[in-house]
Structures are given as C-alpha cells and as structure tokens.
Design a protein around this motif. Sequence first.
Motif, PDB file in Angstrom:
ATOM      1  N   HIS A 493     -70.083  14.306 -96.456  1.00 11.10           N
ATOM      2  CA  HIS A 493     -71.061  15.077 -95.698  1.00 11.10           C
ATOM      3  C   HIS A 493     -71.932  14.150 -94.850  1.00 11.10           C
ATOM      4  O   HIS A 493     -72.192  14.405 -93.664  1.00 11.10           O
ATOM      5  CB  HIS A 493     -71.921  15.877 -96.675  1.00 11.10           C
ATOM      6  CG  HIS A 493     -72.682  17.007 -96.074  1.00 11.10           C
ATOM      7  ND1 HIS A 493     -72.099  18.217 -95.768  1.00 11.10           N
ATOM      8  CD2 HIS A 493     -73.994  17.118 -95.716  1.00 11.10           C
ATOM      9  CE1 HIS A 493     -73.016  19.033 -95.268  1.00 11.10           C
ATOM     10  NE2 HIS A 493     -74.173  18.381 -95.220  1.00 11.10           N
ATOM     11  N   TRP A 494     -72.360  13.057 -95.446  1.00 17.63           N
ATOM     12  CA  TRP A 494     -73.223  12.061 -94.797  1.00 17.63           C
ATOM     13  C   TRP A 494     -72.504  11.417 -93.613  1.00 17.63           C
ATOM     14  O   TRP A 494     -73.002  11.413 -92.485  1.00 17.63           O
ATOM     15  CB  TRP A 494     -73.612  11.044 -95.855  1.00 17.63           C
ATOM     16  CG  TRP A 494     -74.348   9.809 -95.437  1.00 17.63           C
ATOM     17  CD1 TRP A 494     -74.846   9.481 -94.214  1.00 17.63           C
ATOM     18  CD2 TRP A 494     -74.656   8.704 -96.302  1.00 17.63           C
ATOM     19  NE1 TRP A 494     -75.449   8.248 -94.241  1.00 17.63           N
ATOM     20  CE2 TRP A 494     -75.346   7.750 -95.510  1.00 17.63           C
ATOM     21  CE3 TRP A 494     -74.421   8.438 -97.646  1.00 17.63           C
ATOM     22  CZ2 TRP A 494     -75.795   6.538 -96.049  1.00 17.63           C
ATOM     23  CZ3 TRP A 494     -74.877   7.244 -98.183  1.00 17.63           C
ATOM     24  CH2 TRP A 494     -75.560   6.305 -97.386  1.00 17.63           C
ATOM     25  N   GLY A 497     -71.880  13.132 -90.343  1.00 18.76           N
ATOM     26  CA  GLY A 497     -73.038  13.436 -89.519  1.00 18.76           C
ATOM     27  C   GLY A 497     -73.613  14.820 -89.741  1.00 18.76           C
ATOM     28  O   GLY A 497     -74.198  15.417 -88.829  1.00 18.76           O
ATOM     29  N   LYS A 498     -73.499  15.331 -90.982  1.00 13.74           N
ATOM     30  CA  LYS A 498     -73.970  16.687 -91.281  1.00 13.74           C
ATOM     31  C   LYS A 498     -75.277  16.691 -92.069  1.00 13.74           C
ATOM     32  O   LYS A 498     -75.618  17.681 -92.711  1.00 13.74           O
ATOM     33  CB  LYS A 498     -72.906  17.441 -92.078  1.00 13.74           C
ATOM     34  CG  LYS A 498     -71.589  17.625 -91.332  1.00 13.74           C
ATOM     35  CD  LYS A 498     -70.567  18.357 -92.204  1.00 13.74           C
ATOM     36  CE  LYS A 498     -69.259  18.567 -91.468  1.00 13.74           C
ATOM     37  NZ  LYS A 498     -68.240  19.247 -92.324  1.00 13.74           N
ATOM     38  N   CYS A 499     -76.027  15.606 -91.998  1.00  9.89           N
ATOM     39  CA  CYS A 499     -77.199  15.444 -92.858  1.00  9.89           C
ATOM     40  C   CYS A 499     -78.304  16.453 -92.564  1.00  9.89           C
ATOM     41  O   CYS A 499     -79.202  16.640 -93.398  1.00  9.89           O
ATOM     42  CB  CYS A 499     -77.758  14.030 -92.729  1.00  9.89           C
ATOM     43  SG  CYS A 499     -76.588  12.753 -93.223  1.00  9.89           S
ATOM     44  N   LYS A 500     -78.275  17.091 -91.425  1.00  7.19           N
ATOM     45  CA  LYS A 500     -79.325  18.051 -91.089  1.00  7.19           C
ATOM     46  C   LYS A 500     -79.093  19.411 -91.735  1.00  7.19           C
ATOM     47  O   LYS A 500     -79.951  20.292 -91.631  1.00  7.19           O
ATOM     48  CB  LYS A 500     -79.437  18.201 -89.573  1.00  7.19           C
ATOM     49  CG  LYS A 500     -79.964  16.945 -88.887  1.00  7.19           C
ATOM     50  CD  LYS A 500     -80.142  17.158 -87.393  1.00  7.19           C
ATOM     51  CE  LYS A 500     -80.686  15.897 -86.726  1.00  7.19           C
ATOM     52  NZ  LYS A 500     -80.854  16.083 -85.261  1.00  7.19           N
ATOM     53  N   GLN A 501     -77.961  19.583 -92.382  1.00  9.42           N
ATOM     54  CA  GLN A 501     -77.676  20.849 -93.063  1.00  9.42           C
ATOM     55  C   GLN A 501     -77.281  20.565 -94.506  1.00  9.42           C
ATOM     56  O   GLN A 501     -76.705  19.516 -94.805  1.00  9.42           O
ATOM     57  CB  GLN A 501     -76.555  21.604 -92.345  1.00  9.42           C
ATOM     58  CG  GLN A 501     -75.226  20.855 -92.340  1.00  9.42           C
ATOM     59  CD  GLN A 501     -74.229  21.448 -91.374  1.00  9.42           C
ATOM     60  OE1 GLN A 501     -74.459  21.521 -90.167  1.00  9.42           O
ATOM     61  NE2 GLN A 501     -73.096  21.891 -91.903  1.00  9.42           N
ATOM     62  N   ASP A 503     -75.234  20.669 -98.066  1.00  9.92           N
ATOM     63  CA  ASP A 503     -73.821  20.751 -98.429  1.00  9.92           C
ATOM     64  C   ASP A 503     -73.666  21.911 -99.402  1.00  9.92           C
ATOM     65  O   ASP A 503     -74.098  21.836-100.557  1.00  9.92           O
ATOM     66  CB  ASP A 503     -73.367  19.438 -99.064  1.00  9.92           C
ATOM     67  CG  ASP A 503     -71.853  19.387 -99.285  1.00  9.92           C
ATOM     68  OD1 ASP A 503     -71.225  20.464 -99.324  1.00  9.92           O
ATOM     69  OD2 ASP A 503     -71.313  18.277 -99.416  1.00  9.92           O
ATOM     70  N   PRO A 514     -82.459  21.531 -98.462  1.00  7.69           N
ATOM     71  CA  PRO A 514     -81.963  20.593 -97.456  1.00  7.69           C
ATOM     72  C   PRO A 514     -81.188  19.440 -98.082  1.00  7.69           C
ATOM     73  O   PRO A 514     -81.426  19.050 -99.236  1.00  7.69           O
ATOM     74  CB  PRO A 514     -83.242  20.111 -96.767  1.00  7.69           C
ATOM     75  CG  PRO A 514     -84.193  21.245 -96.937  1.00  7.69           C
ATOM     76  CD  PRO A 514     -83.900  21.826 -98.288  1.00  7.69           C
ATOM     77  N   TYR A 516     -81.204  16.238 -97.769  1.00  3.67           N
ATOM     78  CA  TYR A 516     -81.995  15.117 -98.296  1.00  3.67           C
ATOM     79  C   TYR A 516     -82.481  15.435 -99.709  1.00  3.67           C
ATOM     80  O   TYR A 516     -82.426  14.580-100.609  1.00  3.67           O
ATOM     81  CB  TYR A 516     -83.188  14.829 -97.382  1.00  3.67           C
ATOM     82  CG  TYR A 516     -84.108  13.757 -97.909  1.00  3.67           C
ATOM     83  CD1 TYR A 516     -83.867  12.420 -97.637  1.00  3.67           C
ATOM     84  CD2 TYR A 516     -85.220  14.081 -98.701  1.00  3.67           C
ATOM     85  CE1 TYR A 516     -84.707  11.418 -98.133  1.00  3.67           C
ATOM     86  CE2 TYR A 516     -86.063  13.088 -99.198  1.00  3.67           C
ATOM     87  CZ  TYR A 516     -85.798  11.767 -98.908  1.00  3.67           C
ATOM     88  OH  TYR A 516     -86.625  10.786 -99.402  1.00  3.67           O
ATOM     89  N   HIS A 584     -81.892   7.248 -94.585  1.00  8.64           N
ATOM     90  CA  HIS A 584     -82.692   8.319 -93.986  1.00  8.64           C
ATOM     91  C   HIS A 584     -83.964   7.767 -93.373  1.00  8.64           C
ATOM     92  O   HIS A 584     -84.461   8.280 -92.354  1.00  8.64           O
ATOM     93  CB  HIS A 584     -83.011   9.359 -95.067  1.00  8.64           C
ATOM     94  CG  HIS A 584     -83.708  10.588 -94.559  1.00  8.64           C
ATOM     95  ND1 HIS A 584     -85.083  10.716 -94.550  1.00  8.64           N
ATOM     96  CD2 HIS A 584     -83.207  11.738 -94.041  1.00  8.64           C
ATOM     97  CE1 HIS A 584     -85.405  11.893 -94.059  1.00  8.64           C
ATOM     98  NE2 HIS A 584     -84.286  12.539 -93.747  1.00  8.64           N
ATOM     99  N   GLN A 586     -84.107   4.893 -92.042  1.00  4.05           N
ATOM    100  CA  GLN A 586     -83.612   3.929 -91.047  1.00  4.05           C
ATOM    101  C   GLN A 586     -83.837   2.484 -91.492  1.00  4.05           C
ATOM    102  O   GLN A 586     -83.999   1.581 -90.673  1.00  4.05           O
ATOM    103  CB  GLN A 586     -84.262   4.185 -89.674  1.00  4.05           C
ATOM    104  CG  GLN A 586     -83.936   5.556 -89.131  1.00  4.05           C
ATOM    105  CD  GLN A 586     -84.476   5.795 -87.734  1.00  4.05           C
ATOM    106  OE1 GLN A 586     -85.181   4.959 -87.167  1.00  4.05           O
ATOM    107  NE2 GLN A 586     -84.144   6.943 -87.161  1.00  4.05           N
TER     108      GLN A 586
END
Length: 699
Positions: A493-494, A497-501, A503, A514, A516, A584, A586
Amino acid sequence: MSKQAIEKLNLKGKVNIEIPEILFSSVEHALRMLVRDLETVLGASPQLVTESDKNAELCIRLALENDDIPKRSEAFGFRFHSDGVIPYMEIIGHDELGLVYGILEFSRIYLGIQPFWFWTDQSIAKQLEINIPCLDYDAPVPKVRYRGWFVNDEVSLIGWKDPYPPTREVWEPVFEALLRSGGNMVIPGTDLPRDGIHYKLASEMGLWVTHHHAEPLGAEMFLRAFPGRNASYQEAPELFERLWAEAIEEQKNMKVLWVLSFRGQGDAPFWYNDPSFDTSEKRGAMISKVIRKQYDMIGSVVKNPVYCVALYGEIAELFKGGYVDLPEDVIKIWADNGYGKMVSRRHNNQNHRVPSLPTSDDRGRDGLYYHVTFHDLQASNHLTMYPGSATFLKQEIEAAFAAGADDYLLINCGNIRPHVYSLDILRELWSAGTIDVKKHLNEFVSGYYASHQDELKELYQSYTEAAIQYGPHADDLAGDEYYHHPARQIIGHWLQGKCKQPDSRLFWAVGEVPFYHQVKNFEDLLAQGIEKWGAWLTRCDEVLAKLDTDDLRRATDHLRFHGALHLSGCEGFYWMCRSFREYHEQRYPQAFVFASESMSFYKKGLDILRDAEHGKWDRFYRADWLTNIESTVNNVDTVRQFLRMHGDSPDFFLWYKEYLMPETEKHIYLENTHRNPLSDSELAVLLKQHFTRSGSINP
C-alpha cells in the motif's frame, strides 16, 4: 497357578510374541512399531511366531466368541494367564483397529513410548527388564466415534524431502502418531497428486479416509478433468457425475467417510462459476439436489456407507437459513472460525460470529471440524503453537460435545511438529470427552521431559498470556502470520503511493481509520507484544539453561522456537511501522535505518527456522510458503532500496557525505577517488550509530 497368584510378568531380552496367522496390513504395521519399540527399550529384537508357543510371553490375537472382551468396534483388552510355570499376557482385539490400538497402548503404558515420540524426539529410556502388573484391562469407549486429522497447509511435509508427492517416509510417522493418539480417520493432505501414496497408505494402516469439503467424494476437480469447460452442474451434470462415479469405484473397498458437498472450483461458492444462482433459495436447492444425487450414487454401490456434510462457509449459512435439505443419516460437520471458537469464520473484514453448533431441536448426527493451526492471510498460527490456552480448548470442545456434536471430530493438524501440545489436548478430549488441563499438562511434560518439569509446565501455561490480543474476543490472538501478511500489505500500500487512503484489507485488525493511524495502531500493539514476548523468552531461557542436552534440544524446538518466532516477528513488524512513521515525517535517512532494523529482526526468524532443522529435521521448514518469512525479508529490503532513493540517489554517496564523512574531508576530497558507495547494510549500521550519538533517533 491361579490367576490370583500371578503378580507380575517380567519381560527382558528377546521377548517371544505369538501373533495371528492371518494378519491385516494395519496389524502388520503396528507389529513393526512394537518390534522397534521393544528393541529400543530392551536392546533386543523380539521373536515373532504364528504357531502356538508355550514360551510366548505375549500373545496377540482377535477375540473369540467366548472372550469377555467388549463386543464393539475398536475394542481391546489385556488378559493375563499362566500355563502353570510361565505367566503370559494376551492383547486381544475385537477387530483390526482393536488389535492396533491394543499393541500401541501396550507400548505406551509399559514401554513409555508417547504418541508424539517421533515429532518431539522423545528420549526413550533403555531398561534391563519391564515389570508388568498382571491386572486385566479393558479399553474405555472413546467419546467420539470418528476422530482424526486433516493434514492441511502441509507445506513443511511437502518440502521436507525431495520426492513429490510425499512418500511413505513422510506419511508413516504422521499416521503412526494419529493411531497412537487413538485416531481412526484422516484427510491425508490437500490437493496432492492422485498418484501419491497418501490415501493408499492411510487405508493400509487401518485408517478411515475422508475428503476435503472442496473435493466431494474425493473426486478429481472438475476443471482439472475438463479444462476449459464451465464448471456448472446445471450445464453438464453428466461430467460431474462421471467424476463422482470414478471416485466411488476407486474407494468402494476402503473404509471411507464419504463427504457430500457442492462447492465451486478452488474452494469457493459454486455460484462464482454459475452466477445464475443469485438467491439463497436457488443456491440451497441446487446444493440439496447435488448432495442427494451423491448420496444415492454411493448408496447404490457401497454397503453401509457413512456420509458427512461439512457445514463450512456458505453451506453453513444456507443450512441455518433453512435452504439446504439433508438426508437424516448424514453427519453434519460444524466448523470453528479457524481460531478455535465455534462461530462462523471471519471473511476479510466481515466477522458475524454466528454460533456454529447444532441447536436443541437439531435432528440426526453431528460432529466438528476444528483448527489448532490455520492459514488465512491475516493473523493465524501456522508455524507456531496455537496461542489460545488449554482451558479455552477444553471449554469449546466440551461445549460442542454437550450440544451433541460428538459423532465426529476432525482436527486441522497442519505439519504436526509445531502443534503437538494442542494435538495432545484434543487426543484426550476425543478419547475421554473431558480433560483436567492441569493433570494433562503434568502427564504431557513428564512424558517428554526428564527434569525441571514444574518450570516447563509454567512456560506452556504462560505462553498464551504473551500473545498479542488484537481484538475484543478471547480468540483474537495473534499467530505468526500476523507479523507477515499485514506487514506485506502495508508495504504494498505504501510503495504504491496510496498512503492518503486507508488500506481496507486491514480494517479487521486496526479499524477504518486513515492509513497513518492504521500503521500506528499496529505499532502500539507490537510494542506491547515485544514487551510480553521478550519477558516470556527471558523466562524460557532461564529454564533452558538448567536442562541437559536432550531436554534442552526438545524444549528449544517445542517452546523457545515459538516464542522466538513471535518476538522476531513482533520486532520486525514494529520497526517497519516506525520506518513508515519517519518516512511520513520526511526523515528519510532515519526511515532507512529503521527499515534496516526491521529487516534484521525478520532475518532472525529465518535463523530460528534453520536452527530447528537439525538431524532428521533437515530442511523441514524450507517450504515456508504460507507465513513466508523470506518474502517479508525481501519486501522490507525493497522498502530500504525505495527509501534510499529519497535523498541518496543517484550516486548513493550523499548520505555518507552528509552524515558520516569527517568535516575536514567534506571540503577537500576528490570525487573521482570516492565513488564506491556503501551497501545498504553497511550504510544502515553507520547511520544508526551516528543518529544514536546525535540523539536524532530514539531506537
């Protein structure tokens, strides 16, 4: 000499054994076990004779009409006599399995050979002589009529030796342990090639054979027999019936518990292949029709057949809804949820937990399909021992018996070796119908360990207390797959590039929050797991340090192995979650360090598997394709490489220059002489040291 005057029978050296002239193949197998057991204990191979021998100290025979042995299937007894000079013992069986059980029970009681001697590497004591009290004995009636194992998810058994499908060398110890446990039926493996030895050998050793619910009647899968055809009974009933007729013909002379069922290909609902069945009424009617057809086909060929129907998945739901009609003499098999609770199983995120037991108004015969190991791509235990307590197993099975589900008990036994304690608990339950868990644990530990038994018992008891409880129910306990399947899902998932939604595949474990927070929820549970498994493993190591060589190896394989796999999995998953948190924020070099920590702990799991592959167990875990620790290691390695792209690319020297190179060198080095970048592992070690010293990470 009167019977009362016979006090003891003393066996030593070469024992003379009178055996029947006509032997069943199952009894021949049991006699080979007895010969091996006597030779191991007394140091001499016994003498087997078929004619009457006045010097025979043991006589093994079928019951005669005037014998007072109970007249029921599988019954056996021990009787003691004297010819006036030498006392002798008779092992008398009502039938072939009665003889087999009598022989193996003699071996257990008087020679000390435990049911799982092979799987635990039991140390068998040598003796100069065996003193047997001359007390007649009749075996009690087992609580469950049909009791056995489903050797399922058996990848270790498949990968252990090179030949495929597995040979006698693999299967004989499986079936021997089942018979020594008083079992009488087996599903020998999952979807193995039909030319394998497994079904033939099981029958040869006296076991009833039965079938996977996805392979009714033990027939060939439709799409294997007819590739390219639509697997629809409605379209081609004659093709399905041809396969069923072939299966009946092939097995008609064997002892078979015929499983009637109608599921689709690949163990899925049949309407996946035939979507016109779009209502419960239509689906139930078709299942009822097919089962009745199978029932009639068997009944026309086989004398006194025994029928079963597995109420598993959608068939259970349709039956409870009143949509499936079954013949009254069919044994209905109710299934647990895979985690030992007699409720419906979780499907992805759906977990209705509908009770899975007969009701008080149920008619007919009922039994159980029960898991002490499971594979479900979520949180099940596959490589490790069942995480629930003996008391939990007792409560579930005794409650099921009280509800009338006691005609049949099929245990998913996996690869045997990791699950012997749980299987031994179920052995006691299917035999006696109840269990005193404390007494059983005393007998189990004293049967396999020579010293420090109280401390070892405490480890078996406290094992379940260390398990991660990821949900509100008593059976929501994490097995080894919990650290691997969800971890690989998170990585996928990470990196996609699906981190904004969130799993959605993880809602069952950490909620509909979320992404995170999903990862953080895992992290918090894993931190608790590290603490609990670390403490358990510390206690374990303290006990193991006191054991002699044999007990140490055994306790390492059957106690420490499980805790160490849990701890390494906890730590690997925890640091992967920490890596995502740094990513997350950075903080990519720190995320890289934590991913490397994760990978090193997951690699410990592979070391644990390799350490357990000593002696005859060489390569036993090489086919770890289900939990698949190696796959997780590779996934985390991919994360490391992905993270290094964030700031160290394209030269893969930038992090070294920024964090590790001496300040004096940064301004004077010649780039054309410093072009050999560090490997991921080398860089991770040095960055960890740097960030720890600087206080920019808190490991």
